[in-house]
Design a protein around this motif. Structure first.
Motif, PDB file in Angstrom:
ATOM      1  N   HIS A   1      54.730 -36.797   4.129  1.00 28.03           N
ATOM      2  CA  HIS A   1      53.928 -35.859   3.342  1.00 28.03           C
ATOM      3  C   HIS A   1      52.497 -35.733   3.839  1.00 28.03           C
TER       4      HIS A   1
ATOM      5  N   TYR B   1      47.183 -30.276   1.176  1.00 25.63           N
ATOM      6  CA  TYR B   1      48.505 -30.681   0.705  1.00 25.63           C
ATOM      7  C   TYR B   1      48.722 -30.225  -0.737  1.00 25.63           C
TER       8      TYR B   1
ATOM      9  N   SER C   1      54.094 -31.093  -4.302  1.00 28.07           N
ATOM     10  CA  SER C   1      55.114 -31.458  -3.307  1.00 28.07           C
ATOM     11  C   SER C   1      55.120 -32.946  -2.983  1.00 28.07           C
ATOM     12  N   LEU C   2      54.147 -33.683  -3.501  1.00 28.41           N
ATOM     13  CA  LEU C   2      54.024 -35.101  -3.165  1.00 28.41           C
ATOM     14  C   LEU C   2      54.922 -35.952  -4.052  1.00 28.41           C
TER      15      LEU C   2
ATOM     16  N   SER D   1      46.545 -35.973  -3.274  1.00 25.88           N
ATOM     17  CA  SER D   1      46.530 -34.965  -2.213  1.00 25.88           C
ATOM     18  C   SER D   1      45.196 -34.967  -1.470  1.00 25.88           C
TER      19      SER D   1
END
Length: 510
Positions: free
Chosen positions: A27, A227, A231-232, A282
């Motif tokens: 990631h 980021y 999505s993490l 992020s």
């Protein structure tokens, strides 16, 4: 003595190992460090032997466990006569250049009480030549750079707060007030490259230390929102603070000591919502990518100047970061995320081992002995760590350690910490030891507190099995192992020296 060549020793502050190999690796973009891994040897079971910043760096740069150097807190002095990487490199004819900081607190016994060196714990370790002052709480050269570039701020700490691009209230992942080309990471790298350019053709030793991704978590564009927080992966945990606190009495004050709100400036309140936590994670990853970009510049400089194949290059971190895992932030805990750090070493002329991964346990105290061994300088008996040169060359010594060991002091001598208040400990017993072998992690306390035992073939750090009777033999074995470890590694500064009729004689520790 003919010197071996150049040494570049890079420490990244608070970078988790799993950013390169583990839960977060998929990631975060770290292309330069990943490329470097293909040309270096990577140690994937590498751990800091103590936390936080000051103690961890004291151990790295002295090669000593905290139980021996005893600079166990930020602000605890390091004894002035302790051999260090700087003192020993000078014996070999090198001038140790410091780009960044060591967080070393001076020994007050050799300074007048009015000496300004005793007003801040963020002092450079004796023996280093501080090329540029880049300490988190000072950083006057960087401040000056920002002012010259036209940036306006009322307080230095305003520099570390996100700034709204629209003029409204700032968001957690709004950018810093400065552009990426003027960030502290960029500025330090520029100074390093400009300072090292004239040294081409000379043997040099440089210690380059990046403060990021250490908080405050603020990043210049585009790293601030590089980021997508959604999505993490979510932080690892048992489902809430109450569940985490039930694991052991140590964890309730640990979670209260540092929270998400402590990791960002400029906000009156930061609720620990899943959304806010993911945003902060992020930004942390964005800062890691920014550091990676500038490490790429450094490596390219070495290649372009023809020095790459003559330079021992070490890239590591001083310690890890919980980053919301287990409802915790920072590094004042017992879990691996706070101690497990990356270590990559490129040894000149070691092409056969390029890209290999070593899974034998290694410790942060091994780095300084490795550097000294490579340049041909003797390793003082005070150093507890061992040279990694045999492992780098593909040879694991038969007597190599089968476990790693870390310590943590959670006291303050003047104002009791939250742990002391809630656990009823004092400065002499507010400490713990962590021993990790292939299967288990044992955590034992100096105070009369219950131990912790984690079985990594079971639920690992999610279950304390110390009081499961089935584990009683393993608990006893590991407790004895920790006791033996401490006995074997008591200070050896002079213990192997004898005074004879022919004068002092000593034997090498390893």
């Amino acid at each position: 003595m003919q010197r071996a060549g150049n040494v570049l020793f890079i420490i990244i502050d608070q970078l988790r190992a799993d950013c390169l190999n583990g839960a977060l690796a998929g990631h975060v973009d770290l292309p330069n460090m990943r490329a470097f891994m293909q040309e270096a040897v990577t140690f994937d079971r590498h751990f800091s032997v103590t936390n936080p910043c000051g103690p961890s760096r004291a151990s790295i740069l002295t090669g000593q466990y905290a139980m021996n150097h005893r600079s166990v807190r930020n602000g605890t002095p390091l004894r002035h006569d302790t051999p260090t990487i700087a003192s020993e490199m000078r014996k070999a004819g090198y001038s140790p250049l410091l780009f960044g900081y060591t967080d070393t607190t001076a020994d007050p016994r050799i300074h007048d009480p009015n000496d300004p060196v005793l007003r801040s714990y963020e002092q450079p370790m004796a023996g280093f030549e501080e090329v540029v002052e880049m300490r988190l709480e000072e950083s006057y050269p960087w401040r000056s750079h920002l002012m010259k570039q036209g940036y306006s701020f009322d307080s230095y700490w305003d520099v570390h707060s996100p700034v709204s691009e629209s003029g409204g209230p700032a968001k957690l992942n709004d950018p810093a007030l400065y552009a990426a080309k003027d960030s502290d990471t960029a500025f330090l790298t520029d100074v390093f490259l400009n300072s090292m350019a004239p040294l081409v053709g000379q043997n040099w030793f440089a210690h380059l230390t990046y403060i990021r991704p250490h908080p405050p978590l603020v990043a210049p564009a585009p790293y601030n929102n590089m980021y997508d927080p959604t999505s993490l992966p979510l932080p690892a945990g048992l489902g809430g603070a109450n569940s985490e606190a039930e694991v052991h009495p140590f964890f309730a004050p640990t979670m209260q000591k540092q929270t998400a709100a402590d990791f960002v400036l400029g906000f009156k309140n930061v609720d620990p919502t899943p959304e806010n936590i993911q945003i902060l994670r992020s930004v942390y990853l964005g800062l890691a990518t920014e550091v990676d970009h500038h490490i790429g510049r450094v490596v390219q400089f070495l290649k372009d100047s023809g020095q790459y194949d003559d330079t021992l290059i070490i890239i590591t971190a001083d310690h890890g970061e919980m980053l919301g895992d287990r409802n915790s932030w920072g590094k004042m805990t017992v879990y691996d995320a706070a101690y497990h750090t990356p270590l990559m070493i490129r040894l000149p002329g070691n092409r056969d081992q390029a890209g290999s991964v070593i899974s034998a346990p290694t410790e942060s105290i091994d780095v300084t002995p490795t550097i000294l061994d490579w340049i041909g300088q003797s390793i003082p008996n005070s150093m507890d760590g061992r040279s990694l040169l045999p492992l780098l060359r593909g040879n694991l010594p038969e007597d190599w350690r089968s476990y790693s060991f870390s310590e943590l002091d959670f006291s303050e001598p003047l104002n009791p910490t939250i742990w002391q208040e809630q656990l009823g400990t004092d400065p002499s017993d507010s400490s713990l030891g962590i021993l990790r072998d292939d299967r288990f992690t044992l955590v034992e306390f100096a105070a009369d507190l219950p131990p912790m035992l984690f079985d990594h073939t079971g639920r690992g750090e999610f279950e304390n099995v110390a009081f499961n009777p089935d584990y009683a033999p393993e608990l006893a074995r590991l407790t004895r192992q920790m006791l033996r470890h401490r006995m074997r590694n008591m200070d050896h500064t002079l213990s192997l020296c004898a005074i004879t009729s022919d004068g002092p004689k000593s034997r090498s520790r390893h």
